[in-house]
Design an enzyme around this catalytic site. Structure first.
Site, PDB file in Angstrom:
ATOM      1  N   CYS A 146       1.366  -1.160  -0.531  1.00  0.00           N
ATOM      2  CA  CYS A 146      -0.222   0.106   0.040  1.00  0.00           C
ATOM      3  C   CYS A 146       0.903   1.457   0.586  1.00  0.00           C
ATOM      4  CB  CYS A 146      -0.956  -0.092   1.428  1.00  0.00           C
ATOM      5  SG  CYS A 146      -0.738  -0.123   2.870  1.00  0.00           S
TER       6      CYS A 146
HETATM    7  N1  NDP Z   1      -4.549  -3.855   4.954  1.00  0.00           N
HETATM    8  C1  NDP Z   1      -3.568  -3.309   3.766  1.00  0.00           C
HETATM    9  O1  NDP Z   1      -3.979  -1.891   3.473  1.00  0.00           O
HETATM   10  C2  NDP Z   1      -2.854  -3.823   3.362  1.00  0.00           C
HETATM   11  C3  NDP Z   1      -2.491  -5.873   3.101  1.00  0.00           C
HETATM   12  N2  NDP Z   1      -1.989  -5.839   2.182  1.00  0.00           N
HETATM   13  C4  NDP Z   1      -1.207  -7.087   2.226  1.00  0.00           C
HETATM   14  O2  NDP Z   1      -2.528  -8.165   2.177  1.00  0.00           O
HETATM   15  C5  NDP Z   1      -2.697  -9.229   2.574  1.00  0.00           C
HETATM   16  C6  NDP Z   1      -3.674  -9.023   3.981  1.00  0.00           C
HETATM   17  O3  NDP Z   1      -3.496  -8.231   4.319  1.00  0.00           O
HETATM   18  P1  NDP Z   1      -4.741  -7.921   5.734  1.00  0.00           P
HETATM   19  O4  NDP Z   1      -6.062  -8.318   4.771  1.00  0.00           O
HETATM   20  O5  NDP Z   1      -4.226  -7.328   6.071  1.00  0.00           O
HETATM   21  O6  NDP Z   1      -4.676  -8.913   6.438  1.00  0.00           O
HETATM   22  P2  NDP Z   1      -5.278  -9.355   7.589  1.00  0.00           P
HETATM   23  O7  NDP Z   1      -4.129 -10.019   9.065  1.00  0.00           O
HETATM   24  O8  NDP Z   1      -6.382  -8.694   8.104  1.00  0.00           O
HETATM   25  O9  NDP Z   1      -5.829 -10.914   7.359  1.00  0.00           O
HETATM   26  C7  NDP Z   1      -4.695 -11.973   6.808  1.00  0.00           C
HETATM   27  C8  NDP Z   1      -6.470 -12.985   6.448  1.00  0.00           C
HETATM   28  O10 NDP Z   1      -4.922 -14.494   6.090  1.00  0.00           O
HETATM   29  C9  NDP Z   1      -5.306 -14.412   6.196  1.00  0.00           C
HETATM   30  N3  NDP Z   1      -4.335 -16.635   6.427  1.00  0.00           N
HETATM   31  C10 NDP Z   1      -2.797 -16.318   7.115  1.00  0.00           C
HETATM   32  N4  NDP Z   1      -2.345 -17.688   7.685  1.00  0.00           N
HETATM   33  C11 NDP Z   1      -3.553 -18.328   6.559  1.00  0.00           C
HETATM   34  C12 NDP Z   1      -2.438 -19.909   6.004  1.00  0.00           C
HETATM   35  N5  NDP Z   1      -1.530 -20.176   6.315  1.00  0.00           N
HETATM   36  N6  NDP Z   1      -3.506 -20.094   5.075  1.00  0.00           N
HETATM   37  C13 NDP Z   1      -4.541 -19.673   4.952  1.00  0.00           C
HETATM   38  N7  NDP Z   1      -5.137 -18.534   5.139  1.00  0.00           N
HETATM   39  C14 NDP Z   1      -4.167 -17.688   6.211  1.00  0.00           C
HETATM   40  C15 NDP Z   1      -6.165 -15.049   7.290  1.00  0.00           C
HETATM   41  O11 NDP Z   1      -7.400 -16.284   8.100  1.00  0.00           O
HETATM   42  P3  NDP Z   1      -7.440 -16.636  10.019  1.00  0.00           P
HETATM   43  O12 NDP Z   1      -8.480 -15.129  10.051  1.00  0.00           O
HETATM   44  O13 NDP Z   1      -8.595 -17.522   9.125  1.00  0.00           O
HETATM   45  O14 NDP Z   1      -6.687 -16.870   9.938  1.00  0.00           O
HETATM   46  C16 NDP Z   1      -7.070 -14.222   6.777  1.00  0.00           C
HETATM   47  O15 NDP Z   1      -7.719 -14.229   6.120  1.00  0.00           O
HETATM   48  C17 NDP Z   1      -1.107  -9.333   3.792  1.00  0.00           C
HETATM   49  O16 NDP Z   1      -0.342 -10.357   3.202  1.00  0.00           O
HETATM   50  C18 NDP Z   1      -0.861  -7.687   3.595  1.00  0.00           C
HETATM   51  O17 NDP Z   1       0.598  -7.178   4.102  1.00  0.00           O
HETATM   52  C19 NDP Z   1      -1.169  -5.304   0.760  1.00  0.00           C
HETATM   53  C20 NDP Z   1      -1.795  -3.773   0.912  1.00  0.00           C
HETATM   54  C21 NDP Z   1      -2.374  -3.272   1.735  1.00  0.00           C
HETATM   55  C1  X2W Z   2      -0.855   0.798   9.150  1.00  0.00           C
HETATM   56  C2  X2W Z   2       0.354  -0.595   8.913  1.00  0.00           C
HETATM   57  O1  X2W Z   2       0.847  -1.318   9.547  1.00  0.00           O
HETATM   58  N1  X2W Z   2       0.665  -1.370   7.647  1.00  0.00           N
HETATM   59  C3  X2W Z   2       1.403  -2.154   7.192  1.00  0.00           C
HETATM   60  C4  X2W Z   2       1.228  -2.123   5.984  1.00  0.00           C
HETATM   61  C5  X2W Z   2       0.504  -3.854   5.311  1.00  0.00           C
HETATM   62  C6  X2W Z   2       1.303  -3.834   4.034  1.00  0.00           C
HETATM   63  O2  X2W Z   2       0.967  -3.052   3.169  1.00  0.00           O
HETATM   64  O3  X2W Z   2       2.602  -5.244   4.037  1.00  0.00           O
HETATM   65  P1  X2W Z   2       2.714  -5.869   2.825  1.00  0.00           P
HETATM   66  O4  X2W Z   2       3.797  -5.605   2.287  1.00  0.00           O
HETATM   67  O5  X2W Z   2       2.997  -7.007   3.448  1.00  0.00           O
HETATM   68  O6  X2W Z   2       1.713  -6.712   2.140  1.00  0.00           O
HETATM   69  C7  X2W Z   2       2.646  -1.888   7.854  1.00  0.00           C
HETATM   70  O7  X2W Z   2       3.031  -0.905   7.432  1.00  0.00           O
HETATM   71  O8  X2W Z   2       3.753  -2.664   8.249  1.00  0.00           O
END
Ligand code: NDP
Ligand code: X2W
Length: 342
Positions: A146
């Protein structure tokens, strides 16, 4: 099209489900969770989706490939390098929202993510999906981070055109709490986040090597950047305030013209007129990135303000944009271009 979604219970996965539901090319969404997870109703793992009847089933790579045309992984870092590997090796289309396949150098991943990297041969098969600039994707798309998305879209015009002192980049980036995912930590408790600002991961943030990798691909003269991240008490939104020194004196009008030229065919990037700077609400709810540019002739510094919704353009929205590009659909298919303002 039949679409697999792994990680629907997370913040990005939940938003991705909503976008896939309204996507005209998607006929069915098949949900998968942990390999050892019993089949669970979606309404149980995402209480906000009470009326949805879909089930989340255990992840089995062969079954996912047999029943779907593409798979989205909205899973935590470290998961896809194991779970998605059979799909990558089979050339099955994957959009990976995690950081596992963004960095080409495995040693860099290990250093910044503090865990072993995917095998080097697998890393070379992934393409970095910064959607405005990479239109030639391989079947495995590493969706950008992000902060990296906001920062790279803000810097691209001045870096690609060598308009700045390459040693001078300073980025002060701020994110809402949903960027941290759903897991509760001491730093994400209401009492810590509300009425407060916290800098975190100073000089340790995993998006530093991701941003550097792309900046150096555009202009190898860039040696490093200063990059800090701050947690702010809002749910969604990233603001990346970028400061760069110019190579030659310029004007705000000339810079805006350059930005407009770079993004003339980019439906999601809005370059604001001189004198205007974006706020988070300029974009939240949409897949847009809004850019404001201001040149200070006294200090010979450009301020670029780049804002995105971290869960849309920073995650699920850009994932759909990449899916559209992979499937030769118009980039905007199924994506909101208007914010949820107010
Ligand atoms: N939040 C954001 O703004 C952003 C996030 N990302 C990336 O996107 C991905 C998801 O982020 P976010 O939605 O914030 O994370 P969350 O922590 O909110 O959700 C993580 C998800 O991954 C699942 N999960 C974790 N381990 C496993 C596994 N071993 N097998 C199957 N499912 C699994 C969890 O399931 P359960 O709850 O059942 O464990 C949950 O559904 C991350 O890699 C993050 O870095 C990228 C850009 C922005
Ligand atoms: C507010 C906050 O904690 N934000 C996360 C961004 C998550 C993310 O995009 O991480 P990946 O690169 O693993 O997808 C962080 O700074 O690590």
């Amino acid at each position: 099209m039949q679409v697999a979604l792994i990680g629907v219970s997370g913040y990005s996965g939940t938003v991705l489900y909503r976008l896939l539901k309204q996507h005209p090319a998607v006929d069915q969404i098949n949900l998968y969770g942990h390999v050892d997870q019993a089949a669970t109703p979606l309404a149980t793992v995402v209480p906000a989706y009470q009326k949805e009847t879909a089930m989340v089933r255990p992840f089995v790579a062969a079954k996912v490939m047999a029943a779907n045309d593409v798979a989205f992984f909205a899973t935590s870092a470290g998961v896809t390098q194991t779970l998605a590997l059979p799909l990558l090796k089979a050339g099955f289309p994957v959009i990976d929202l995690s950081g596992d396949f963004r960095l080409q150098d495995p040693a860099s991943y290990t250093r910044w993510y503090h865990r072993p990297a995917a095998e080097a041969a697998a890393l070379t098969k992934a393409s970095y999906g910064l959607a405005e600039f990479n239109h030639h994707l391989t079947s495995y798309v590493a969706n950008p981070g992000c902060y990296a998305t906001a920062t790279l879209l803000g810097l691209a015009p001045v870096v690609q055109n060598h308009l700045i002192d390459p040693t001078s980049i300073v980025v002060d980036a701020k994110s809402g709490l949903s960027g941290a995912g759903k897991k509760l930590a001491a730093t994400s408790q209401f009492t810590t986040v509300n009425d407060n600002l916290q800098l975190y991961k100073v000089n340790q943030h995993q998006h530093i090597p991701e941003i550097m990798q792309q900046l150096q691909a555009w202009w190898s003269a860039i040696p490093a950047l200063e990059f800090t991240t701050t947690l702010i008490p809002v749910t969604r939104g990233i603001m990346s305030s970028i400061y760069v020194k110019v190579a030659q004196p310029t004007t705000t009008a000339a810079l805006i013209a350059q930005y407009q030229q770079t993004y003339q065919t980019s439906p999601f990037v809005q370059v604001l007129p001189a004198g205007e700077l974006p706020t988070l609400k300029t974009v939240v709810g949409s897949n847009n990135c809004a850019l404001g540019i201001n040149y200070n002739p006294v200090t010979k510094t450009i301020l670029i303000v780049s804002v995105i919704d971290n869960l849309m353009k920073g995650a699920a929205g850009q994932a759909i944009q990449n899916f559209n590009q992979l499937m030769n659909l118009p980039q905007t298919t199924g994506l909101p271009t208007l914010p949820t303002f107010p």
